[in-house]
Write an enzyme that holds these catalytic residues in place. Structure first.
Site, PDB file in Angstrom:
ATOM      1  N   GLY A 179       0.838  -1.195   0.000  1.00 27.71           N
ATOM      2  CA  GLY A 179       0.000   0.000   0.000  1.00 27.71           C
ATOM      3  C   GLY A 179       0.877   1.250   0.000  1.00 27.71           C
ATOM      4  O   GLY A 179       2.060   1.205  -0.373  1.00 27.71           O
ATOM      5  N   ALA A 216       2.233   2.973   2.397  1.00 25.06           N
ATOM      6  CA  ALA A 216       3.424   2.965   3.259  1.00 25.06           C
ATOM      7  C   ALA A 216       4.511   2.063   2.678  1.00 25.06           C
ATOM      8  O   ALA A 216       5.680   2.454   2.596  1.00 25.06           O
ATOM      9  CB  ALA A 216       3.037   2.500   4.664  1.00 25.06           C
ATOM     10  N   SER A 256      -6.038  -0.974   1.949  1.00 22.60           N
ATOM     11  CA  SER A 256      -6.960   0.167   2.080  1.00 22.60           C
ATOM     12  C   SER A 256      -6.589   1.319   1.157  1.00 22.60           C
ATOM     13  O   SER A 256      -7.448   2.117   0.785  1.00 22.60           O
ATOM     14  CB  SER A 256      -6.947   0.696   3.517  1.00 22.60           C
ATOM     15  N   TRP A 304      -8.601   2.100  -1.733  1.00 24.36           N
ATOM     16  CA  TRP A 304     -10.007   2.418  -1.449  1.00 24.36           C
ATOM     17  C   TRP A 304     -10.205   3.843  -0.951  1.00 24.36           C
ATOM     18  O   TRP A 304     -11.342   4.287  -0.781  1.00 24.36           O
ATOM     19  CB  TRP A 304     -10.554   1.463  -0.390  1.00 24.36           C
ATOM     20  N   GLY A 347      -8.999  12.111   0.323  1.00 26.82           N
ATOM     21  CA  GLY A 347      -7.767  12.713  -0.147  1.00 26.82           C
ATOM     22  C   GLY A 347      -6.656  12.723   0.880  1.00 26.82           C
ATOM     23  O   GLY A 347      -6.598  11.871   1.763  1.00 26.82           O
ATOM     24  N   GLU A 361     -12.909  18.619   4.970  1.00 31.48           N
ATOM     25  CA  GLU A 361     -13.436  17.475   5.723  1.00 31.48           C
ATOM     26  C   GLU A 361     -13.557  17.854   7.195  1.00 31.48           C
ATOM     27  O   GLU A 361     -12.985  18.857   7.637  1.00 31.48           O
ATOM     28  CB  GLU A 361     -12.511  16.255   5.552  1.00 31.48           C
ATOM     29  N   ASP A 383      -2.644  -8.234  10.557  1.00 34.75           N
ATOM     30  CA  ASP A 383      -1.535  -9.204  10.535  1.00 34.75           C
ATOM     31  C   ASP A 383      -0.223  -8.574  11.008  1.00 34.75           C
ATOM     32  O   ASP A 383       0.555  -9.206  11.739  1.00 34.75           O
ATOM     33  CB  ASP A 383      -1.325  -9.759   9.114  1.00 34.75           C
ATOM     34  N   HIS A 424     -16.188   5.421  10.980  1.00 33.15           N
ATOM     35  CA  HIS A 424     -16.562   6.479  10.034  1.00 33.15           C
ATOM     36  C   HIS A 424     -18.067   6.661  10.126  1.00 33.15           C
ATOM     37  O   HIS A 424     -18.811   5.678  10.133  1.00 33.15           O
ATOM     38  CB  HIS A 424     -16.164   6.067   8.613  1.00 33.15           C
ATOM     39  N   ARG A 455     -14.936  13.066  13.575  1.00 33.30           N
ATOM     40  CA  ARG A 455     -15.668  11.816  13.318  1.00 33.30           C
ATOM     41  C   ARG A 455     -16.265  11.156  14.538  1.00 33.30           C
ATOM     42  O   ARG A 455     -17.338  10.569  14.474  1.00 33.30           O
ATOM     43  CB  ARG A 455     -14.718  10.809  12.683  1.00 33.30           C
ATOM     44  N   HIS A 474     -13.514   2.080  10.605  1.00 35.37           N
ATOM     45  CA  HIS A 474     -12.855   2.690   9.449  1.00 35.37           C
ATOM     46  C   HIS A 474     -11.338   2.736   9.549  1.00 35.37           C
ATOM     47  O   HIS A 474     -10.650   2.564   8.551  1.00 35.37           O
ATOM     48  CB  HIS A 474     -13.403   4.109   9.294  1.00 35.37           C
ATOM     49  N   ARG A 523      -8.137   9.984  14.714  1.00 37.13           N
ATOM     50  CA  ARG A 523      -7.422  10.487  13.543  1.00 37.13           C
ATOM     51  C   ARG A 523      -8.225  11.583  12.843  1.00 37.13           C
ATOM     52  O   ARG A 523      -9.407  11.413  12.552  1.00 37.13           O
ATOM     53  CB  ARG A 523      -7.185   9.357  12.549  1.00 37.13           C
ATOM     54  N   LEU A 545      -3.107   8.755   4.931  1.00 42.86           N
ATOM     55  CA  LEU A 545      -2.253   8.534   3.754  1.00 42.86           C
ATOM     56  C   LEU A 545      -0.979   9.352   3.924  1.00 42.86           C
ATOM     57  O   LEU A 545       0.127   8.891   3.639  1.00 42.86           O
ATOM     58  CB  LEU A 545      -2.990   8.940   2.473  1.00 42.86           C
TER      59      LEU A 545
HETATM   60  P1  FAD Z   1      -2.738  -0.721   3.202  1.00 42.16           P
HETATM   61  O1  FAD Z   1      -2.935   0.205   2.078  1.00 42.16           O
HETATM   62  O2  FAD Z   1      -3.951  -1.275   3.859  1.00 42.16           O
HETATM   63  O3  FAD Z   1      -1.841  -1.899   2.674  1.00 42.16           O
HETATM   64  C1  FAD Z   1      -1.567  -3.032   3.466  1.00 42.16           C
HETATM   65  C2  FAD Z   1      -0.710  -3.964   2.663  1.00 42.16           C
HETATM   66  O4  FAD Z   1      -0.245  -5.007   3.504  1.00 42.16           O
HETATM   67  C3  FAD Z   1      -1.442  -4.648   1.517  1.00 42.16           C
HETATM   68  O5  FAD Z   1      -0.592  -4.726   0.414  1.00 42.16           O
HETATM   69  C4  FAD Z   1      -1.724  -6.029   2.063  1.00 42.16           C
HETATM   70  O6  FAD Z   1      -1.813  -7.013   1.047  1.00 42.16           O
HETATM   71  C5  FAD Z   1      -0.475  -6.245   2.890  1.00 42.16           C
HETATM   72  N1  FAD Z   1      -0.637  -7.264   3.930  1.00 42.16           N
HETATM   73  C6  FAD Z   1      -1.489  -7.306   4.967  1.00 42.16           C
HETATM   74  N2  FAD Z   1      -1.314  -8.430   5.683  1.00 42.16           N
HETATM   75  C7  FAD Z   1      -0.317  -9.113   5.078  1.00 42.16           C
HETATM   76  C8  FAD Z   1       0.313 -10.344   5.305  1.00 42.16           C
HETATM   77  N3  FAD Z   1      -0.027 -11.145   6.329  1.00 42.16           N
HETATM   78  N4  FAD Z   1       1.280 -10.750   4.450  1.00 42.16           N
HETATM   79  C9  FAD Z   1       1.650  -9.985   3.386  1.00 42.16           C
HETATM   80  N5  FAD Z   1       1.096  -8.799   3.133  1.00 42.16           N
HETATM   81  C10 FAD Z   1       0.117  -8.372   3.963  1.00 42.16           C
HETATM   82  N6  FAD Z   1      -6.988   7.910   4.524  1.00 42.16           N
HETATM   83  C11 FAD Z   1      -6.726   9.161   4.088  1.00 42.16           C
HETATM   84  O7  FAD Z   1      -5.725   9.764   4.484  1.00 42.16           O
HETATM   85  N7  FAD Z   1      -7.558   9.748   3.189  1.00 42.16           N
HETATM   86  C12 FAD Z   1      -8.679   9.149   2.713  1.00 42.16           C
HETATM   87  O8  FAD Z   1      -9.385   9.708   1.896  1.00 42.16           O
HETATM   88  C13 FAD Z   1      -8.981   7.845   3.174  1.00 42.16           C
HETATM   89  N8  FAD Z   1     -10.095   7.204   2.739  1.00 42.16           N
HETATM   90  C14 FAD Z   1     -10.299   5.905   3.131  1.00 42.16           C
HETATM   91  C15 FAD Z   1     -11.393   5.212   2.605  1.00 42.16           C
HETATM   92  C16 FAD Z   1     -11.594   3.890   2.941  1.00 42.16           C
HETATM   93  C17 FAD Z   1     -12.751   3.138   2.374  1.00 42.16           C
HETATM   94  C18 FAD Z   1     -10.689   3.248   3.835  1.00 42.16           C
HETATM   95  C19 FAD Z   1     -10.896   1.812   4.217  1.00 42.16           C
HETATM   96  C20 FAD Z   1      -9.616   3.933   4.361  1.00 42.16           C
HETATM   97  C21 FAD Z   1      -9.415   5.267   4.020  1.00 42.16           C
HETATM   98  N9  FAD Z   1      -8.328   5.981   4.521  1.00 42.16           N
HETATM   99  C22 FAD Z   1      -8.083   7.251   4.084  1.00 42.16           C
HETATM  100  C23 FAD Z   1      -7.316   5.310   5.346  1.00 42.16           C
HETATM  101  C24 FAD Z   1      -6.139   4.948   4.448  1.00 42.16           C
HETATM  102  O9  FAD Z   1      -6.613   4.460   3.214  1.00 42.16           O
HETATM  103  C25 FAD Z   1      -5.260   3.889   5.093  1.00 42.16           C
HETATM  104  O10 FAD Z   1      -4.966   4.243   6.409  1.00 42.16           O
HETATM  105  C26 FAD Z   1      -3.944   3.737   4.332  1.00 42.16           C
HETATM  106  O11 FAD Z   1      -4.200   3.525   2.979  1.00 42.16           O
HETATM  107  C27 FAD Z   1      -3.143   2.586   4.905  1.00 42.16           C
HETATM  108  O12 FAD Z   1      -2.051   2.353   4.068  1.00 42.16           O
HETATM  109  P2  FAD Z   1      -1.000   1.234   4.471  1.00 42.16           P
HETATM  110  O13 FAD Z   1       0.040   1.260   3.421  1.00 42.16           O
HETATM  111  O14 FAD Z   1      -0.608   1.386   5.878  1.00 42.16           O
HETATM  112  O15 FAD Z   1      -1.851  -0.120   4.381  1.00 42.16           O
HETATM  113  C1  SIN Z   2     -13.274   9.908   3.615  1.00 42.44           C
HETATM  114  O1  SIN Z   2     -13.138  10.125   2.430  1.00 42.44           O
HETATM  115  O2  SIN Z   2     -14.249  10.257   4.282  1.00 42.44           O
HETATM  116  C2  SIN Z   2     -12.197   9.181   4.302  1.00 42.44           C
HETATM  117  C3  SIN Z   2     -11.148  10.127   4.655  1.00 42.44           C
HETATM  118  C4  SIN Z   2     -10.249   9.497   5.653  1.00 42.44           C
HETATM  119  O3  SIN Z   2     -10.514   8.387   6.112  1.00 42.44           O
HETATM  120  O4  SIN Z   2      -9.268  10.141   6.003  1.00 42.44           O
END
Ligand code: FAD
Ligand code: SIN
Length: 530
Positions: A16, A18, A44, A47, A51, A115, A218, A239, A287, A348, A383, A389
């Site tokens: 993702g 990070a 996530s 999804w 922004g 927001e 995980d 949310h 929120r 959320h 948060r 993000l």
């Molecule tokens: P993720 O993007 O969740 O990625 C996790 C990764 O780890 C994936 O590749 C997955 O396959 C991998 N993984 C997990 N477990 C394992 C395992 N056991 N073995 C190998 N790989 C594994 N935040 C904002 O700032 N703005 C927004 O507009 C916003 N909107 C959102 C809308 C929705 C619907 C959701 C659900 C969240 C939203 N968020 C938003 C929150 C934000 O999307 C997440 O906090 C952020 O994307 C997390 O990124 P990440 O890289 O930490 O994890």
């Molecule tokens: C949203 O678009 O409402 C999600 C934004 C966020 O989770 O930061």
């Protein structure tokens, strides 16, 4: 068992925002292997709708973004972390533009939406599908890098740090991870000098969640079993506006709908009820306030949902600001330009997680962590929208910088013990997994949800204890599958959440308990030590 030890310097778990930010920042100097459960865009990140928060407007200031973040976080934030992330936000946006993320613009400036909890328009976005655009740009850059190898379809099981996937606590150096190849069913050891956990949140521990299927905590569970401290797990964000629909369970209606004028209404009387809870900020209160207000309306009036209405805005405005949501709702027979949208709160975001410092270091040598699986001090007790993000970009870069700076002090990995399958067989009772998974998610929703009591938390703790034995027996007897790995981690995270919630004898931010409705004068993290 096979081992992939020779070719990579750094192992990143998660593809993702990070994980890929970390990999890209390392790739000029190091060979990086990125592992992902399922598909590369299954987290996530893809999804995200609303922004990314950043101070870009002339009238806005870092100080105000810091203040908004700390108000939302109910003072539990670490001010140094907040300053660090907010100060690095404009640079992160520049970097994403260099990677080709097509943010919405107005003339030469980026369009900023609004927001809840933000005192300014401060959210850069790509329509209402920001995460998808970010995920695509990061993946494109990673695929183009000769030093990055992407391996989807790998479910990581446990970190390698001296013992073979057994429960223990200690401060051993991490040398990589054991991972299930989802296609072959074989367990491989992926060995590296540095490992970065970027495995996302634990949203799926709840029955209703906006998070994707794989958000089973995980990374948090693996780090805990390996000996890392985990903190503030009781701070689960709900949310306020997830679509209520009998067939579509986890479709988010972005907060930006409220940011652009959307109103929350009682579905029968049409009363704009936020006036009764937060008359000043109304729908743009943080929120936790809005989610609790909706929960109260639903429980008090016996409703299934409330209405979110933006039909008073011109239809073209609604369609152009929210094309993805508009299209999805139309496919379900709801036209948001003329009709209100039925919504309910849903889990959320996981504010708690693996403790990290400003360099994304965990408690264990050789292990860094970034993104939603961490507790960096940014979010505190709640948060602020669109800060997550941002946290992924800032901490992904920080992890990479620190790994490069400390490279010469990191020892080469020793020979690693193979995964031991000598005492397990194929499962003959898959139903146990499904039953336990459903049970955990249901009691977490009912007993550890938006409004808590000590009695309900204790009920949840009892069930977790009972299930623990059954899950460990099952895990010890049968070959691992992704479902089993996830169940074990969901259970682990549920335990950490409930334990943390029982320790917090106050209501603060996302943790609201009827038994301790007041907020203590001093804000303290709930830190669990393995
Ligand atoms: P993720 O993007 O969740 O990625 C996790 C990764 O780890 C994936 O590749 C997955 O396959 C991998 N993984 C997990 N477990 C394992 C395992 N056991 N073995 C190998 N790989 C594994 N935040 C904002 O700032 N703005 C927004 O507009 C916003 N909107 C959102 C809308 C929705 C619907 C959701 C659900 C969240 C939203 N968020 C938003 C929150 C934000 O999307 C997440 O906090 C952020 O994307 C997390 O990124 P990440 O890289 O930490 O994890
Ligand atoms: C949203 O678009 O409402 C999600 C934004 C966020 O989770 O930061």
């Amino acid at each position: 068992m096979s081992s992939h030890s020779e070719n990579y310097d750094v192992l990143v778990i998660g593809s993702g925002a990070a994980g890929l930010t970390t990999a890209l920042a390392l790739a000029e100097h190091r060979r990086v292997l990125v592992l992902a459960k399922g598909s590369l865009d299954g987290g996530s990140t893809a999804w995200a709708q609303g922004g990314i928060a950043a101070v870009l407007d002339q009238g806005d200031t870092f100080e105000e973004h810091i203040r908004d973040t700390m108000i939302a976080g109910a003072g539990l934030n670490n001010r140094a972390t907040v300053e660090y992330v907010v100060g690095n936000a404009p640079r992160s946006i520049d970097r994403l533009r260099e990677l080709g993320v097509p943010f919405n613009a107005e003339g030469s400036a980026l369009h900023l939406t609004r927001e809840g909890g933000h005192s300014h328009r401060r959210i850069v976005h790509v329509n209402d599908a920001t995460g998808w655009a970010v995920q695509e740009a990061l993946l494109k850059a990673a695929r183009a890098s000769p030093n990055i190898t992407l391996l989807p379809g790998r479910s990581c099981i446990d970190l390698i740090n001296g013992r073979n996937a057994q429960r223990f606590s200690g401060a051993g150096t991490v040398w990589g991870v054991y991972a299930l190849d989802e296609a072959t069913g074989r367990v491989e050891a992926h060995v590296a000098r540095a490992t970065v956990l970027a495995a996302g949140g634990a949203g799926r521990v709840y029955q209703f969640s906006t998070a994707p299927r794989g958000a089973t905590g995980d990374g948090i569970a693996m780090a805990w079993r390996a000996g890392c401290r985990v903190s503030n797990m009781e701070m689960m964000q709900f949310h306020p506006t997830c679509l209520y629909h009998l067939d579509v369970k986890n479709f988010l209606i972005t907060e930006a709908v409220r940011g652009e004028g959307g109103r929350l209404l009682h579905p029968e009387t049409g009363h704009r009820f936020m006036a009764d809870y937060d008359p000043q900020r109304l729908e743009l209160a943080p929120r936790d306030v809005v989610a609790r207000a909706i929960d109260d309306q639903i429980k008090r009036f016996g409703l299934d949902y409330v209405h979110l209405d933006i039909s008073h805005q011109p239809a073209d405005f609604v369609r152009s600001h929210f094309p993805t949501i508009h299209e999805k709702l139309c496919s379900l027979g709801i036209d948001m330009t003329t009709q209100p949208i039925p919504v309910v709160p849903a889990q959320h975001y996981t504010c708690g997680g693996v403790e990290v410092d400003l360099a994304a270091r965990t408690d264990l040598p050789g292990l860094w962590a970034a993104g939603e699986c961490t507790q960096s001090g940014l979010h505190g007790a709640n948060r602020l929208a669109s800060n997550s993000l941002l946290e992924c970009f800032v901490f992904g870069e920080a992890a990479a910088r620190d790994i490069l700076a400390s490279w010469d002090q990191l020892a080469a990995p020793p020979a690693i013990r193979p995964w031991d399958e000598s005492r397990v067989t194929d499962s003959d009772e898959e139903v146990v997994i499904k039953q336990n998974w459903t049970e955990i998610r249901r009691f977490m929703w009912n007993y550890v949800g938006i409004v808590r009591t000590t009695k309900r938390l204790e009920r949840a703790a009892n069930r977790i204890r009972l299930l623990g034995q059954e899950i460990e027996d099952y895990y010890g007897s049968f070959r691992v599958t992704t479902d089993l790995i996830e169940l074990r981690n969901l259970h682990q995270c549920a335990e950490l959440i409930v334990r943390s919630a029982l320790q917090r004898k106050e209501s603060r931010g996302l943790h609201f308990t009827r038994d301790y409705p007041d907020t203590q004068p001093v804000a303290r993290d709930t830190v669990l030590i393995p």
